[in-house]
Design an enzyme around this catalytic site. Structure first.
Site, PDB file in Angstrom:
ATOM      1  CD  GLN A 100      25.670  -8.695   5.647  1.00 36.41           C
ATOM      2  OE1 GLN A 100      25.856  -8.523   4.444  1.00 36.41           O
ATOM      3  NE2 GLN A 100      24.452  -8.839   6.156  1.00 36.41           N
ATOM      4  CE  LYS A 114      23.970  -8.631   1.108  1.00 38.98           C
ATOM      5  NZ  LYS A 114      24.104  -7.957   2.399  1.00 38.98           N
ATOM      6  CG  ASP A 135      23.630  -2.109   2.140  1.00 38.02           C
ATOM      7  OD1 ASP A 135      22.877  -2.771   1.395  1.00 38.02           O
ATOM      8  OD2 ASP A 135      24.356  -2.614   3.020  1.00 38.02           O
TER       9      ASP A 135
END
Ligand code: NAD
Length: 281
Positions: free
Chosen positions: A96, A52, A119
């Protein structure tokens, strides 16, 4: 032989467009920033976080990784999220997953400002997707839809079967397919006679996490098969689909690696750029 849904090529095109949008923002004196929070030292999570931040680098997005120790408390994690919510240089915040067992994932995700929730996991964004309102859409499902549309695969009125009912892949993917007027079936670990469902599917999405799970006899000839699974077998990464056999039956197939995974990262970048553009407006 199935047509390959090439995530690498689609992602390269998407990234080129995003780079231009980041440059356009920079010309107006606006930088784009993504904060990634990683708790503990799960090796797979570390690989995802690295890819990422590499994608950010390619686009000129400022990325900052907050590597917290395994013993981090809920209060400490939420305090960091709150401070990033206030930080003007940060447009997107990503925690994460999975978090270590002692941490409450849902509570932590709720602390992220829905505007910075790149997200798309915040309950407000999930609810918006469920009720057909504009919000931030989860990256993997968004990437799956992008792939299907980019390949010109018809969706209207088609039978779509999603295997897996997780909040991050299965459920939001089903919602997006329904929005495109597919007739959607969600299958899961308690589904009786899975093949009876999958054999009807014009679009088959599998997000299970078991190598070789979808075999050729489970696939309708000509179907579009989207493999979300990531499974590590010895030193190789494979999906859920028995690729060599299924590509003989399917009309379209996404490979692993080089399929949905690439789209997920591109969509994360897109959500981050969109957050910065919204702020700029
Ligand atoms: P999860 O473990 O939360 O969900 C797995 C789902 O599979 C569950 O809903 C379960 O009901 C279903 N399942 C398990 N056994 C089954 C069976 N025998 N029959 C039918 N359904 C069954 O996982 P997840 O987070 O949704 O991820 C699924 C897979 O996708 C994993 O391999 C994960 O690594 C991968 N993944 C990939 C990406 C990407 O970008 N490519 C993103 C997220 C997840």
């Amino acid at each position: 032989m199935a047509i390959l849904l090439d995530g690498n090529a689609m992602a390269a095109e998407l990234m080129a467009g995003l780079k231009q949008r980041v440059t356009a923002l920079k010309c107006r004196g606006i930088s784009v920033g993504l904060a990634v929070i990683l708790v503990g030292d799960d090796p797979a999570s570390q690989i995802y976080v690295r890819s990422k931040s590499k994608a950010c680098e390619k686009l000129g997005i400022q990325s900052e990784t907050f590597q917290l120790p395994e013993r981090t408390s809920q209060t400490e994690l939420e305090a960091l999220i709150q401070s990033l919510n206030q930080d003007k240089h940060i447009d997107g915040i990503l925690v994460q997953l999975p978090l270590p067992d002692h941490l409450d994932e849902a509570a932590a995700l709720r602390k992220i400002s829905p505007k910075k929730d790149v997200d798309g996991f915040h309950i407000e964004n999930a609810g918006k997707l469920f009720t057909g309102q504009e919000g931030v859409t989860a990256c993997t499902p968004k990437g799956i839809l992008y792939m299907l549309k980019a390949a010109g695969i018809p969706l209207e009125g088609k039978e779509a079967v999603v295997i897996g009912r997780s909040n991050i892949v299965g459920k939001p993917t089903a919602m997006l397919l329904m929005k495109e007027n597919c007739t959607v079936t969600i299958c899961h670990s308690h589904t009786v006679d899975l093949a009876a469902h999958t054999c009807r599917a014009d679009i088959l999405v599998t997000a299970v996490g078991k190598a070789g799970f979808v075999t050729a006899d489970m696939v309708k000839p000509g179907a579009a098969v989207i493999d979300v699974g990531i499974n590590r077998i010895e030193n190789k990464v494979v999906g859920d689909v028995d690729f060599d056999a299924v590509e003989q039956v399917a009309g379209y197939i996404s490979p692993v690696p080089g399929g949905v995974g690439k789209m997920t990262i591109s969509m994360l970048m897109e959500n981050t750029v969109e957050a910065a553009e919204r702020k700029a407006r």
